[in-house]
Design a protein around this motif. Structure first.
Motif, mmCIF file in Angstrom:
data_model
loop_
_atom_site.group_PDB
_atom_site.id
_atom_site.type_symbol
_atom_site.label_atom_id
_atom_site.label_comp_id
_atom_site.label_asym_id
_atom_site.label_seq_id
_atom_site.Cartn_x
_atom_site.Cartn_y
_atom_site.Cartn_z
ATOM 1 N N ASN A 215 -0.731 6.204 -10.689
ATOM 2 C CA ASN A 215 -0.591 6.055 -11.973
ATOM 3 C C ASN A 215 0.465 5.181 -12.099
ATOM 4 N N ASP A 216 0.837 4.150 -11.163
ATOM 5 C CA ASP A 216 1.477 2.919 -11.178
ATOM 6 C C ASP A 216 0.731 1.833 -11.948
ATOM 7 N N LYS A 217 0.701 1.887 -13.205
ATOM 8 C CA LYS A 217 -0.188 0.994 -13.933
ATOM 9 C C LYS A 217 -0.057 -0.581 -13.747
ATOM 10 N N GLY A 218 0.994 -0.973 -13.407
ATOM 11 C CA GLY A 218 1.061 -2.420 -12.891
ATOM 12 C C GLY A 218 1.123 -2.802 -11.474
ATOM 13 N N LEU A 219 1.006 -1.864 -10.846
ATOM 14 C CA LEU A 219 0.919 -2.216 -9.141
ATOM 15 C C LEU A 219 -0.281 -3.110 -8.950
ATOM 16 N N LYS A 220 0.416 -4.431 -8.476
ATOM 17 C CA LYS A 220 -0.698 -5.299 -7.783
ATOM 18 C C LYS A 220 -0.813 -5.525 -6.270
ATOM 19 N N ASN A 221 0.376 -5.255 -5.613
ATOM 20 C CA ASN A 221 0.228 -5.706 -4.201
ATOM 21 C C ASN A 221 1.002 -4.852 -3.164
ATOM 22 N N VAL A 222 0.042 -4.396 -2.218
ATOM 23 C CA VAL A 222 0.663 -3.327 -1.390
ATOM 24 C C VAL A 222 0.535 -3.891 0.002
ATOM 25 N N THR A 223 1.434 -3.654 1.000
ATOM 26 C CA THR A 223 1.192 -4.114 2.329
ATOM 27 C C THR A 223 1.616 -2.699 3.134
ATOM 28 N N LEU A 224 0.591 -2.373 3.729
ATOM 29 C CA LEU A 224 0.776 -1.145 4.680
ATOM 30 C C LEU A 224 1.044 -1.377 6.205
ATOM 31 N N GLY A 225 2.039 -0.747 6.673
ATOM 32 C CA GLY A 225 2.558 -1.051 8.030
ATOM 33 C C GLY A 225 1.505 -0.437 9.104
ATOM 34 N N ALA A 226 1.726 -0.774 10.222
ATOM 35 C CA ALA A 226 0.690 -0.646 11.414
ATOM 36 C C ALA A 226 0.618 0.755 11.816
ATOM 37 N N SER A 227 1.748 1.568 11.722
ATOM 38 C CA SER A 227 1.844 2.955 12.291
ATOM 39 C C SER A 227 1.262 3.928 11.345
ATOM 40 N N LEU A 228 1.004 3.623 10.192
ATOM 41 C CA LEU A 228 0.472 4.672 9.149
ATOM 42 C C LEU A 228 -0.967 5.122 9.745
ATOM 43 N N GLN A 229 -0.747 6.606 9.725
ATOM 44 C CA GLN A 229 -1.842 7.589 10.527
ATOM 45 C C GLN A 229 -2.645 8.519 9.448
ATOM 46 N N LYS A 230 -1.913 8.736 8.451
ATOM 47 C CA LYS A 230 -2.508 9.914 7.417
ATOM 48 C C LYS A 230 -2.171 9.344 6.051
ATOM 49 N N ILE A 231 -3.448 9.045 5.247
ATOM 50 C CA ILE A 231 -2.934 8.800 3.680
ATOM 51 C C ILE A 231 -3.642 9.970 2.909
ATOM 52 N N GLY A 232 -2.807 10.528 2.205
ATOM 53 C CA GLY A 232 -3.379 11.728 1.374
ATOM 54 C C GLY A 232 -4.389 11.133 0.373
ATOM 55 N N SER A 233 -4.958 12.203 -0.244
ATOM 56 C CA SER A 233 -5.848 11.707 -1.319
ATOM 57 C C SER A 233 -5.272 11.230 -2.636
#
Length: 147
Positions: A116-134
């Protein structure tokens, strides 16, 4: 003649004073201080500051549940340093959040971390990310770039 000259300078100074009051002053950016972070050990429990750009300081291993939730000042957040986990709804409902940079140390984004971050436009994810919740980005209709 000195009376006319004095009157002229009086009018000139008045006009100058009016002109100066119309010049906009640049916005002062808030500065993040240590007191803006409520901590328990290496866990960031709550952020109470008003800065537009926040970089998570070194030594923080986890960002707690709803730590930044509802913060309408936040425009950009950099989650780096030693952070390994971003908690449930940690950055949810931040109306002005536009950019998120997740560093390589982050291994887990819990459920609805950035929802619910209504204005969110850009996301950069790091290389070590192993788990993303729902629903990590649920309700972020403006999201344009996910790297």
């Amino acid at each position: 003649m000195s009376r006319k000259l004095a009157k002229f300078f009086g009018v000139l100074l008045t006009v100058l004073a009016l002109a100066v009051t119309q010049i906009p002053v640049s916005d002062v950016e808030a500065v993040v201080t240590a007191s803006d972070f409520q901590m328990e050990g290496t866990q960031l429990l709550k952020y109470t500051g008003t800065a537009e750009v926040v970089s998570i300081p070194d030594g923080i291993k986890g960002i707690g549940e709803e730590a930044f939730a509802g913060n309408d000042y936040l425009v950009k957040v950099i989650v780096g340093g030693d952070v390994e986990t971003v908690g449930h709804r940690a950055f949810a409902d931040c109306a002005n959040l536009r950019t998120i940079v997740i560093g390589d140390s982050v291994k887990e984004l819990e459920t609805a971390s950035f929802s619910n971050d209504k204005g969110l436009k850009n996301v950069t994810l790091g290389a070590s990310l192993q788990k993303i919740g729902s629903g990590v980005f649920a309700g972020d209709a403006m999201l344009e770039q996910l790297t």
